[in-house]
Design a protein around this motif. Structure first.
Motif: not given
Length: 160
Positions: A106-113, A119-127
């Motif tokens: 599956r696409p793992a870009d920021g918009h899709s996910t 990398g290891n510094a991912l966080r949830i994007c809130f509207k």
């Protein structure tokens, strides 16, 4: 899953927080209590209950402290494991993603996910306007994000 459903979930969180009452003393502890600042929210220990596909967030509102840095993890009823760290950021919370299933093909870009960072510094994007303002909101919202992410990985069903 549409943002409208996420907005309804967040409205439910805010409503529950406004109704929050001090917990009544328990006669006994049924499961070992996590160390301060940590939690492992798993189906066997925390009973992730759902009604109509919507997580029962009352358990988080009642069990999670209102504020502070908090490491926690849970396994969904379908077996997917997620781990997070909620960190206060001014008047809101960032939810860092410590562990989650692979997106596979599956696409793992920021918009899709619905993630920010790399990398290891991912966080949830809130509207905009839906950023969690308390720790229970951050925990409940990350559970909802986990359910939507697991569905996206398994079925390819887009959030929007």
């Amino acid at each position: 899953m549409e943002y409208g459903i996420l907005a309804l979930l967040l409205l439910g969180i805010f409503a529950l927080l406004s109704e929050r009452k001090p917990p009544e003393p328990a006669a006994q502890t049924l499961a070992p209590q996590p160390a301060p600042g940590t939690a492992r929210l798993q189906a066997g220990e925390f009973a992730i209950r759902e009604a109509g596909g919507v997580p029962d967030i009352r358990q988080f509102v009642e069990a999670v402290p209102q504020h502070g840095v908090y490491d926690y993890s849970f396994t969904l009823g379908t077996g997917e494991y997620f781990a997070f760290k909620a960190v206060p950021n001014g008047r809101a919370y960032d939810v860092q993603i410590k562990s989650q299933p692979s997106y596979g093909a599956r696409p793992a870009d920021g918009h899709s996910t619905h993630r920010l960072g790399t990398g290891n510094a991912l966080r949830i994007c809130f509207k905009e306007g839906h950023v969690p303002r308390s720790l229970p909101e951050a925990v409940a919202t990350s559970l909802w994000w986990s359910k939507l992410t697991a569905t996206y990985i398994r079925d390819g069903k887009s959030w929007s």
